[in-house]
Scaffold this motif. Structure first.
Motif, PDB file in Angstrom:
ATOM      1  N   ALA A  21      -4.483 -13.399  -0.764  1.00  0.00           N
ATOM      2  CA  ALA A  21      -3.945 -12.667  -0.848  1.00  0.00           C
ATOM      3  C   ALA A  21      -3.388 -13.575   0.878  1.00  0.00           C
ATOM      4  N   VAL A  22      -4.390 -13.374   1.361  1.00  0.00           N
ATOM      5  CA  VAL A  22      -4.188 -14.105   3.429  1.00  0.00           C
ATOM      6  C   VAL A  22      -3.404 -15.480   2.547  1.00  0.00           C
ATOM      7  N   MET A  72      -4.296  -5.003   8.180  1.00  0.00           N
ATOM      8  CA  MET A  72      -5.952  -4.962   7.103  1.00  0.00           C
ATOM      9  C   MET A  72      -7.100  -3.401   7.055  1.00  0.00           C
ATOM     10  N   GLU A 125      -3.051  -7.055  -3.587  1.00  0.00           N
ATOM     11  CA  GLU A 125      -3.816  -7.578  -3.967  1.00  0.00           C
ATOM     12  C   GLU A 125      -5.106  -5.895  -4.433  1.00  0.00           C
ATOM     13  N   LEU A 160      -6.227  -1.196   3.930  1.00  0.00           N
ATOM     14  CA  LEU A 160      -6.848  -1.220   2.541  1.00  0.00           C
ATOM     15  C   LEU A 160      -7.852  -0.384   2.773  1.00  0.00           C
ATOM     16  N   ASN A 184       1.683  -8.577  -0.101  1.00  0.00           N
ATOM     17  CA  ASN A 184       0.279  -9.269  -0.821  1.00  0.00           C
ATOM     18  C   ASN A 184      -0.809  -8.956  -0.731  1.00  0.00           C
ATOM     19  N   LEU A 185      -0.996  -8.080   0.507  1.00  0.00           N
ATOM     20  CA  LEU A 185      -2.490  -7.184   0.947  1.00  0.00           C
ATOM     21  C   LEU A 185      -2.457  -6.187   0.003  1.00  0.00           C
ATOM     22  N   ILE A 245      -8.498 -10.103  -1.227  1.00  0.00           N
ATOM     23  CA  ILE A 245      -7.998 -10.523   0.020  1.00  0.00           C
ATOM     24  C   ILE A 245      -7.819 -12.091   0.367  1.00  0.00           C
ATOM     25  N   VAL A 279      -2.230  -9.480  10.833  1.00  0.00           N
ATOM     26  CA  VAL A 279      -2.300  -9.616   9.048  1.00  0.00           C
ATOM     27  C   VAL A 279      -3.741  -8.017   9.409  1.00  0.00           C
TER      28      VAL A 279
END
Length: 279
Positions: free
Chosen positions: A16-17, A39, A108, A43, A104-105, A13, A35
Motif C-alpha cells: 500500500a505504501v 496507520m 490492503e 489500522l 490503499n492502506l 502495508i 501516512v
C-alpha cells in the motif's frame, strides 16, 4: 527492551505504501508523517480482529445512515471489526492525495471490502473503480435496486419488484386527478403481475403490495439509477457471486450475512424472550 512490533499484515502495508508514493520523486516529510499517523490511528482495530471489513459507499445524509447501519451489522460478532472509510481521521498532506492513503492502506489491511451503492453520482464512483482494479477478489457489492444489465422483459422476481417500484413512484403528470393516478398505478401493477405469472415468476399481489409499503416506510425513494459503467462493474461482481442487490433496509441488514467471516451471535436466533416472562 523489545523492538517495534511488526504488524501481522506488514507485507500488505508495504504494498500500500509503495502505491501511495509511486511516481512521486520527493514527497514532503510531512506527507510521510501523515501516512504513519493514519496507520497508527486506524489500522490497530483491524489487527485485533479475526475478520475485518472496509465499508464504502455514500457517507452523508440518509445514505450514510443506511451505510453505517450495515457496518454495525458486520460488527455484531465480537471478533469482527468494520471501518467506514468516510469516518476515519482527516489528513493534512501537501502532495499525496488523502484518498490515496486511505483506500490503499485500509483496502490492503482489511480482510474483506463491502460497497453499498444507491446512486451513480458522488465519491463512491471512484472508490468502486479502485477496488475493482486492486481488490476485486475480496470485494462484495450491495447495489440498491440492481437487477442486472438493462433488460426489456421480466425474467426474475427482482425484475417484477423493480418494475412495480418504478410504476409506484412514477409521476403520471398527464392524468387529471389523484384518483386517476392511483387507479393507473393499480392497473399497471396488475398488468405486471399477469406477465409475471405467465413467465412462471413466483410472486403474488399481496407480496408485491407489502414490499411496496415496506419500501415506502423505510426508503421512500424511486428506484436507484446507475451509469453504464456502474452496471458493468456490478455485472462483474455478479459473475463472481459477490453482488447482492437489495430493495429495503431489512434486506440490506440480512445481506450482512452474505459477507465471509464469523457467524452472527447465537442469541439472535436462540434467545427466547419467554424465559423472562411470568407464567
Amino acid at each position: 527492551m523489545s523492538g517495534p512490533r511488526v504488524p501481522r499484515n506488514s507485507y500488505a502495508i508495504y504494498r500500500a505504501v509503495n502505491r501511495i508514493f509511486k511516481g512521486i520523486s520527493s514527497p514532503p516529510q510531512g506527507d510521510y508523517h501523515e501516512v504513519v499517523r493514519y496507520m497508527n490511528e486506524e489500522l490497530p482495530r483491524f489487527e485485533q480482529a479475526n475478520s475485518s471489513y472496509l465499508v464504502l459507499g455514500s457517507y452523508r445524509g440518509a445514505y450514510g445512515q443506511r451505510l453505517r447501519e450495515f457496518a454495525n451489522c458486520l460488527n455484531m460478532p465480537t471478533n469482527a471489526e468494520s471501518i467506514v472509510l468516510g469516518d476515519t481521521i482527516n489528513l493534512d498532506t501537501a502532495v499525496v492525495p488523502e484518498f490515496d492513503i486511505k483506500i490503499n492502506l485500509l483496502g490492503e489491511a482489511a480482510d474483506y471490502i463491502a460497497g453499498v451503492y444507491e446512486k451513480e453520482s458522488g465519491g463512491e464512483s471512484p472508490e468502486l473503480g479502485v477496488v475493482r482494479a486492486l481488490f476485486v477478489n475480496k470485494t462484495f457489492v450491495f447495489p440498491r435496486d440492481y437487477t442486472g444489465l438493462t433488460r426489456d422483459s421480466l425474467e426474475t422476481r427482482e425484475d417484477v419488484i423493480q418494475a412495480a417500484l418504478a410504476v409506484y413512484y412514477a409521476d403520471f403528470d398527464h392524468l387529471d386527478n389523484e384518483h386517476s393516478v392511483a387507479e393507473k398505478k393499480k392497473e399497471e401493477i396488475a398488468s405486471l403481475l399477469t406477465v409475471a405469472q405467465e413467465e412462471g415468476i413466483d410472486i403474488n399481489e399481496r407480496e408485491l403490495t407489502d414490499l411496496i409499503k415496506e419500501r415506502q416506510n423505510n426508503i421512500d425513494e424511486p428506484p436507484a439509477e446507475y451509469s453504464w459503467v456502474h452496471l458493468s462493474f456490478f455485472k462483474r461482481f455478479e459473475a463472481m457471486t459477490q453482488c447482492h442487490p437489495w430493495t429495503t433496509m431489512p434486506e440490506l441488514r440480512d445481506h450482512a450475512d452474505e459477507m465471509p467471516g464469523p457467524e452472527r451471535p447465537q442469541w439472535e436466533t436462540e434467545f427466547d424472550v419467554g424465559m423472562f416472562c411470568d407464567e
